[in-house]
Each structure stands twice: as structure tokens, then as C-alpha cells.
Motif scaffolding. Structure first.
Motif, short mmCIF file in Angstrom:
data_model
loop_
_atom_site.label_atom_id
_atom_site.label_comp_id
_atom_site.label_asym_id
_atom_site.label_seq_id
_atom_site.Cartn_x
_atom_site.Cartn_y
_atom_site.Cartn_z
N ASP A 19 0.86 -1.18 0.00
CA ASP A 19 0.00 0.00 0.00
C ASP A 19 0.90 1.24 0.00
OD1 ASP A 19 -1.55 2.20 0.70
OD2 ASP A 19 -2.77 1.09 2.15
N PRO A 20 0.84 2.07 -1.06
CA PRO A 20 1.74 3.22 -1.14
C PRO A 20 1.67 4.11 0.10
CG PRO A 20 0.54 2.95 -3.19
CD PRO A 20 -0.06 1.97 -2.22
N GLU A 21 0.50 4.21 0.72
CA GLU A 21 0.36 5.10 1.87
C GLU A 21 0.90 4.50 3.16
OE1 GLU A 21 -3.44 7.04 2.11
OE2 GLU A 21 -2.70 8.37 0.54
N LEU A 22 1.39 3.26 3.09
CA LEU A 22 2.03 2.69 4.29
C LEU A 22 3.53 3.00 4.32
CD1 LEU A 22 0.23 -0.70 5.05
CD2 LEU A 22 0.04 1.48 6.25
N ILE A 23 4.01 3.83 3.41
CA ILE A 23 5.38 4.33 3.56
C ILE A 23 5.39 5.31 4.73
CG2 ILE A 23 5.12 6.31 1.98
CD1 ILE A 23 8.03 5.80 1.10
N THR A 24 6.53 5.46 5.39
CA THR A 24 6.61 6.45 6.47
C THR A 24 6.83 7.84 5.89
OG1 THR A 24 9.00 6.26 6.69
CG2 THR A 24 7.65 4.77 8.04
N LEU A 25 6.49 8.82 6.71
CA LEU A 25 6.71 10.22 6.35
C LEU A 25 8.20 10.46 6.10
CD1 LEU A 25 4.87 12.66 6.17
CD2 LEU A 25 5.33 13.12 8.60
N GLY A 76 10.51 0.30 7.69
CA GLY A 76 9.22 0.16 7.01
C GLY A 76 8.36 -0.89 7.68
N ILE A 77 7.10 -0.94 7.29
CA ILE A 77 6.15 -1.90 7.87
C ILE A 77 6.38 -3.28 7.27
CG2 ILE A 77 3.69 -2.43 8.16
CD1 ILE A 77 3.95 0.28 9.23
N ALA A 83 1.23 -5.53 8.63
CA ALA A 83 0.11 -5.02 7.82
C ALA A 83 -1.00 -6.07 7.73
CB ALA A 83 0.59 -4.65 6.42
#
Lengths: 234, 234
Positions: free
Chosen positions: A14-20, A129-130, A135
Motif C-alpha cells: 500500500d503506497p500510503e504505508l510508507i513512512t513520512l 518500514g512496515i 500489515a
């Protein structure tokens, strides 16, 4: 040169599970090296898809082809080439980022390249990363592990006897790369359906993500590469 | 009401280790419930510090005090209150987010509240976060686990005999909540310094983060609450 080469973990898909932190690092890059595989119908790169989805400038993305085989020599050669190429660009003063799916230090062979830079005396920095199993737990809404429980993450080379012993011990088990032990898992499920819950996942974090605990459904499956199992005592 | 109550994992302490998905969810919240503890010198909340650092509107943050004791009754009462309060606000149509440090499903008691909403038939959604041991591995730049290796995550209640057996088996071990087994760890280190590397971490992801593999230094420590150990075979 004293800025580091950054290794950015992209998370499970999921692209939005990258960290800031990962995102900001990508936004400052001059070159982003990105793993890809040569499939039957062209180049496949889940990592590239993630980068495009978070609107990284596509002209910065340099895919490198990782041969998919049990024999590690080809992959090590590809990594050596990546190392030499990235090192040359780094020495020209470029901001280099190398990405990996999941977490770059958790069952990720990209650490081989990280270690080579360290040996070469070039500063490196890794951004967490997750992992896929984390996840997966969120997708299913399960308490993966709690209080005094223990969790054991194992690759898909486990035998039936090994799995059986862990289940008998009441361990929480995460199995990665399921295709390698499909038969052992099927036997386990038949034997332990009453003692344990089998949480089966495919393609977590992608549009094709799938989750079931239904034993008949799991039995009917040919496990794909991006599948994993979380086994919890009942 | 059919929008979910979101459980957002904040990661191990570094505000930028939150996921993009977590951040976006926080930015849409009307109320953010956030764990805190009553310390000697006032209320302490690492989670609140993270929210402030990522510029969440402070007026939306509702801290809830979690009693720190081995006795779970007080914590369960606090969680029951949180559930009732959040449910009431949800039923008024509010967008509710409940945050947790690390990952909300990995050794996190907030899952208790998640389960209560599920039982009450209210939709819930969990957003994954980086577990502390993953961030620790990135900080140290170590390959936490690779290829056919197995990793075992255990809480700090392990005895010397248990740790010893795992080390003899060549397992990679992550120990959380070290204060609970300080003596067992010290004994282990004395016995296995030649067979294993002991990666010791404190306060990963904060300004006070600390990492050492120096045995004498680890021996001289009183392990704080936010410490963890990764043991790898040599």
C-alpha cells in the motif's frame, strides 16, 4: 562526500504505508534505485508502482533487475552492479536512495548492498518500514501477539514436524514465503484445525489483498509468492 | 453511522516514522484519543509528543490516563471508560481516532478497545505502524533476519534457561520489556558473549536513542522501560 546513501523501506505494498520519513527522503533524491523482475510479459516492479503512486518524479527512478531464482549467484551479481553504479553516482555528489519492499532489514536481501557501502567506508542510513505480517494483522484486525505471548517468524522452508512442535507449544507463528512448504501447511491445518486459527493472507497492501480463516478455502489454494500465514492458538 | 473508528499506530517514537496513511487519517479526525501516564512530575505522553510534532491540531487531542501497574484491572477500567466515551462521540457523528505507540496489534493493549467496538457492531479500521524492534534494526544498520533464519520475539519474562536454549538453537531473539528479566540477560551475556552478539537499545526513535553492543556497558546498565535487545548468533 559525507552525506549518506539512504535505504528507504517502502512497506508491504500500500503506497500510503510508507513512512513520512521515507517519503521526505525520496523527495530529496537525485537517483532512486528500485528493484524489478523480468516477467513473461515484461518488467514487473511493485516498488516502482509504489513510487509512482506517491508521485515521485519518474525520471529519477532507475529500476534494477533482480533475477528470481533459488541460486543466489545471479542476484549477488545484480547487487554488485547496483553497488558499483550507485557508488559512481554518489562520488559525483548525487543524493542516492535505494528502496526495498517491506522493511529493508527484515528478510530483505538489499542489506547485502548496504553492507558493501559500509565496507567501502561510505555512510549509509536506513529508514524502517512496515513488515508484511504487521500489515496483515491490521487488515484482519487481529491482536497478533499480546502480554506474555511469544511470536516466531519463520520462512516457508518449515517441515510439518517443525510446525507441529511449535503449534503444540502454543507459539504464535508467522510463515513467510508459503509456496516453499505448501504440503506441510495443508497437513498442519488438517491436524490442528481445532487447536489453532489459521489466518491466511495474499497480496496484503495491494488492490488484490485477500484474507481468510476458512480452512476449506485455504486447502483449495495454490499459495502465490506474496502470501503469508499467521497461526494463533485457539 | 457506517464510517469506522480508526486505530492509528504511531510507530516507535520518531514522529516521522508514522505512515502517510496514519497521518492523513489523523488530519481528518474530530477527536483523537491518546494514551498518557500519570508520572511523579505530571502527565507524560510520548504519543501526545508525536502528535504535536506532526502538527496535529492540539485542541483535538484527548489524553486518557493509563495506570502503569502489573495488575490489569485498573487499565481495563481505563479502557472501558475510553470505549464508552469514544462510542458516545461516535454516535454523535464524530470522526474518532484512537492512537497507539508502535503497532496497535503487536503487544499493544489498545486492541482490547478495538475488540469492544467490534463486539458492539461498530466498524473499526486499524492502520499499521513500525514496531520498535524494526526501528532498532534500522538504527543499528543490522540485517535483523535473513534467508532461512527464524526470529523469535519474546517479552521480558524469559528465564535464563529459556534464553539459553534459544541461543544454543541459533535463533535470532528479540526481547521486549527488559526490566522484567535483567538478571537472566546479564547471566546470558556472561555465558554467551562468544556465541552471540547482543544488540542493546534504549528509547529508539527519540532524541535519547541509544545503541551499543559493548558487553561491559550493557552490564553496567539498569534497563529502562523503553529498552530492547536483539540477540544474533555470531
Amino acid at each position: 562526500m559525507n552525506h549518506p546513501i539512504h535505504f528507504v523501506s517502502l512497506g508491504p505494498g500500500d503506497p500510503e504505508l510508507i513512512t513520512l520519513k521515507g517519503l521526505k527522503t525520496l523527495q530529496k533524491a537525485d537517483i532512486i534505485y528500485c528493484p524489478a523482475t523480468q516477467g513473461k510479459h515484461g518488467i514487473i516492479s511493485r516498488a516502482t508502482d509504489i513510487l509512482k503512486a506517491i508521485e515521485v518524479d519518474e525520471s529519477l527512478i532507475h529500476p534494477f533487475i533482480l533475477p528470481m531464482s533459488k541460486e543466489r549467484t545471479d542476484a549477488l551479481n545484480a547487487y554488485n552492479e547496483l553497488f558499483l553504479d550507485a557508488q559512481a553516482e554518489y562520488l559525483k555528489g548525487k543524493q542516492i536512495v535505494i528502496v526495498a519492499e517491506g522493511d529493508a532489514g527484515f528478510y530483505s536481501s538489499i542489506q547485502y548492498v548496504y553492507d558493501k557501502f559500509e565496507e567501502a567506508g561510505i555512510p549509509v542510513d536506513r529508514i524502517a518500514g512496515i513488515p508484511a505480517f504487521i500489515a496483515a494483522g491490521a487488515l484482519a484486525g487481529i491482536h497478533i501477539v499480546k502480554q506474555e505471548e511469544q511470536i516466531n517468524v519463520i520462512p516457508g522452508t518449515a517441515s510439518f514436524d517443525e510446525l507441529s512442535a511449535k503449534i503444540e507449544n502454543g507459539m504464535i507463528i508467522v510463515i513467510m514465503k508459503l509456496p516453499g512448504c505448501q504440503e506441510a501447511i495443508h497437513t498442519c491445518i488438517r491436524q490442528y484445525a481445532d487447536k489453532a486459527v489459521f489466518h491466511y493472507f495474499e497480496n496484503v497492501g495491494t488492490g488484490k489483498e485477500y484474507y481468510t480463516t476458512d480452512i476449506a478455502t485455504i486447502h483449495s489454494k495454490d499459495f502465490p509468492y506474496f502470501s503469508l500465514l499467521i497461526i494463533q492458538p485457539r
